[in-house]
Scaffold this active site. Structure first.
Site, PDB file in Angstrom:
ATOM      1  N   GLU A   1     -17.909  12.176  32.781  1.00 22.65           N
ATOM      2  CA  GLU A   1     -16.535  11.971  31.854  1.00 22.65           C
ATOM      3  C   GLU A   1     -15.391  11.645  32.501  1.00 22.65           C
ATOM      4  O   GLU A   1     -14.550  10.965  32.415  1.00 22.65           O
ATOM      5  CB  GLU A   1     -16.648  12.662  30.649  1.00 22.65           C
ATOM      6  CG  GLU A   1     -18.161  12.467  29.939  1.00 22.65           C
ATOM      7  CD  GLU A   1     -18.060  12.870  28.754  1.00 22.65           C
ATOM      8  OE1 GLU A   1     -17.164  13.483  28.056  1.00 22.65           O
ATOM      9  OE2 GLU A   1     -19.070  12.685  27.711  1.00 22.65           O
ATOM     10  N   GLU A   2     -15.299  12.832  33.403  1.00 20.88           N
ATOM     11  CA  GLU A   2     -13.739  12.596  34.244  1.00 20.88           C
ATOM     12  C   GLU A   2     -13.595  11.661  35.074  1.00 20.88           C
ATOM     13  O   GLU A   2     -12.752  10.978  35.138  1.00 20.88           O
ATOM     14  CB  GLU A   2     -13.938  14.052  34.880  1.00 20.88           C
ATOM     15  CG  GLU A   2     -12.948  14.216  36.003  1.00 20.88           C
ATOM     16  CD  GLU A   2     -12.606  15.741  36.379  1.00 20.88           C
ATOM     17  OE1 GLU A   2     -13.102  16.785  35.999  1.00 20.88           O
ATOM     18  OE2 GLU A   2     -11.682  15.998  37.487  1.00 20.88           O
ATOM     19  N   ARG A   3     -14.801  11.213  35.560  1.00 20.18           N
ATOM     20  CA  ARG A   3     -14.790   9.916  36.627  1.00 20.18           C
ATOM     21  C   ARG A   3     -14.577   8.776  35.879  1.00 20.18           C
ATOM     22  O   ARG A   3     -13.819   7.885  36.338  1.00 20.18           O
ATOM     23  CB  ARG A   3     -15.915  10.026  37.708  1.00 20.18           C
ATOM     24  CG  ARG A   3     -15.749  11.203  38.663  1.00 20.18           C
ATOM     25  CD  ARG A   3     -16.949  11.407  39.338  1.00 20.18           C
ATOM     26  NE  ARG A   3     -16.746  13.021  40.202  1.00 20.18           N
ATOM     27  CZ  ARG A   3     -17.808  13.719  40.806  1.00 20.18           C
ATOM     28  NH1 ARG A   3     -18.903  13.168  40.430  1.00 20.18           N
ATOM     29  NH2 ARG A   3     -17.541  14.532  41.213  1.00 20.18           N
TER      30      ARG A   3
END
Ligand SMILES: Cc1cc2nc3c(=O)[nH]c(=O)nc-3n(C[C@H](O)[C@H](O)[C@H](O)COP(=O)(O)OP(=O)(O)OC[C@H]3O[C@@H](n4cnc5c(N)ncnc54)[C@H](O)[C@@H]3O)c2cc1C
Length: 387
Positions: A241-243
């Site tokens: 999700e961060e990426r």
């Protein structure tokens, strides 16, 4: 990706918030090298912007991940990179594992106040001796009675000078490096936590970045997220999700950069006509926009597949890699067309030129993304990296 009426509502709310509550203060926050996270997050929490994809039971809106991506892209309109990054840490980097695997009690104590904006949170993975190689972290959480006793250091931690709690990755046992780690919520006012220093950086000034030490820090074992030994796996999921978030935010920031450059070069004249009227200039801007739209296509494809439940590790890594690379190409090319103004400190394009450099380093460096892609292509066995 098809945006609905509901998406447009969120976009408009956030745009209004950026225009009124963020952008007028950015220059002062950049100068102060910190922004008032508690004050800003509380206002965002009141508007429901910190829990779009989180369960309604804890104050969220229970929407799907496309709303996080829409928010990340819209945050590209903020006049610096530091504030969006700090918001992204709160919404999509330190809370996904807690929301997915945390106990009801843990979610009531820590997720609910992060969604309402009463708490500021951070994520502690990187250490002085281990960044790209997550499996090599040295921080330990030793069991003692009903508690964990934590020792170690965490470096580069966004929001950490203001945060109320950290989602911390620690080794909770000996043994295989991918199976001996756990994610633990650590209130940062616990005795033994020391913020050693604020780290001075070449960009992302509004965002505070700290080095923290944990010296016999005692927290209850019930602060562990999910199963013991699953921390590495949970963190790898959290990284997806961060990426994706990072790629979407890049699309927003680069679109702004190109638009502002068009605006500036349209009114700035040299040799009797607008700078923009030089074919070299408008052709180059067209090339740059084409690159950004290719990133958009890849990112939205990854999002659609993620929404349908597919593993998007490879595609998300590609989007993160492409975003990081474009962050180095697009602001540099645009800055050139601003001439001397592009070389000034508070220029929006020069700010993105500095802030955007982090895109190829944070949340997994370009080379780590390449390693993951190669692993999926069957051309490289990569051990221990942020896969
Ligand atoms: C402003 C900022 C904010 C951050 N916020 C956070 C945060 O909130 N929480 C957190 O946990 N971390 C955070 N980080 C840390 C960030 O995730 C790490 O900096 C990043 O993962 C790289 O780790 P490192 O700096 O230790 O670089 P290293 O691991 O030392 O790597 C150095 C370089 O070596 C190369 N390299 C590494 N591995 C390979 C490989 N397999 N093949 C080829 N080359 C390779 C790459 O070029 C890499 O840039 C932040 C960093 C910064 C600068």
């Amino acid at each position: 990706m098809k945006w609905t009426h509901e998406h447009e509502e969120v976009r408009r709310t956030l745009e209004r918030f950026i225009d009124k509550e963020i952008n007028p203060h950015v220059d002062a926050w950049e100068k102060a090298e910190i922004f008032p996270a508690h004050e800003l997050f509380k206002k965002m929490g009141d508007l429901g912007l910190l829990g779009l994809t989180k369960p309604a039971e804890y104050g969220g809106s229970g929407l799907d991940y496309s709303f996080s991506m829409l928010m990340a892209e819209t945050l590209g309109k903020v006049a610096c990179g530091g504030v969006p990054m700090a918001i992204g840490v709160q919404t999509d980097m330190c809370t996904p594992a807690l929301a997915r695997f945390g106990s009801h009690e843990l979610k009531q104590r820590f997720l609910a106040p992060a969604i309402s904006g009463d708490n500021v949170a951070c994520v502690g993975i990187s250490e002085p001796g281990a960044g790209s190689d997550v499996a090599a972290i040295r921080t330990t959480a030793r069991k003692d009675g009903d508690d964990y006793v934590i020792n170690g250091s965490k470096m580069w931690i966004t929001n950490s000078l203001q945060a109320d709690w950290m989602c911390l990755l620690a080794n909770t046992s000996e043994g295989a490096a991918h199976r001996n780690k756990s994610l633990i919520i650590v209130p940062l006012n616990t005795p033994g936590v020391k913020v050693e220093s604020k780290i001075r950086k070449i960009g992302m000034f509004s965002s505070d970045t700290g080095l923290l030490h944990f010296d016999d820090v005692r927290v209850p074992q019930r602060n562990r997220i999910g199963e013991e030994g699953m921390g590495f796996t949970y963190q790898m999921m959290q990284f997806q999700e961060e990426r994706l978030w990072s790629a979407a935010n890049t699309i927003g920031g680069l679109t702004q950069c190109i638009n502002k450059t068009i605006e500036y070069t349209r009114q700035r004249e040299a040799f009797g006509h607008a700078i923009l009227d030089n074919q070299y200039v408008h052709f180059r801007l067209a090339e740059l926009k084409t690159e950004v739209e290719s990133l958009r296509g890849m990112t939205y494809l990854a999002l659609e597949r993620y929404l349908s439940g597919e593993d998007v590790t490879e595609l998300a890594s590609m989007a993160k890699l492409k975003g990081g690379r474009l962050m180095r190409i697009v602001p540099d090319a645009c800055l050139q067309f601003w001439g001397g103004m592009g070389f000034t400190w508070d220029n929006p394009v020069s700010r993105l030129y500095r802030d955007g450099r982090l895109g190829s380093i944070g949340a997994g460096a370009d080379e780590v993304m390449l390693g993951i892609i190669c692993k999926h292509m069957g051309t490289l066995p990569l051990r221990g990296a942020k896969a």
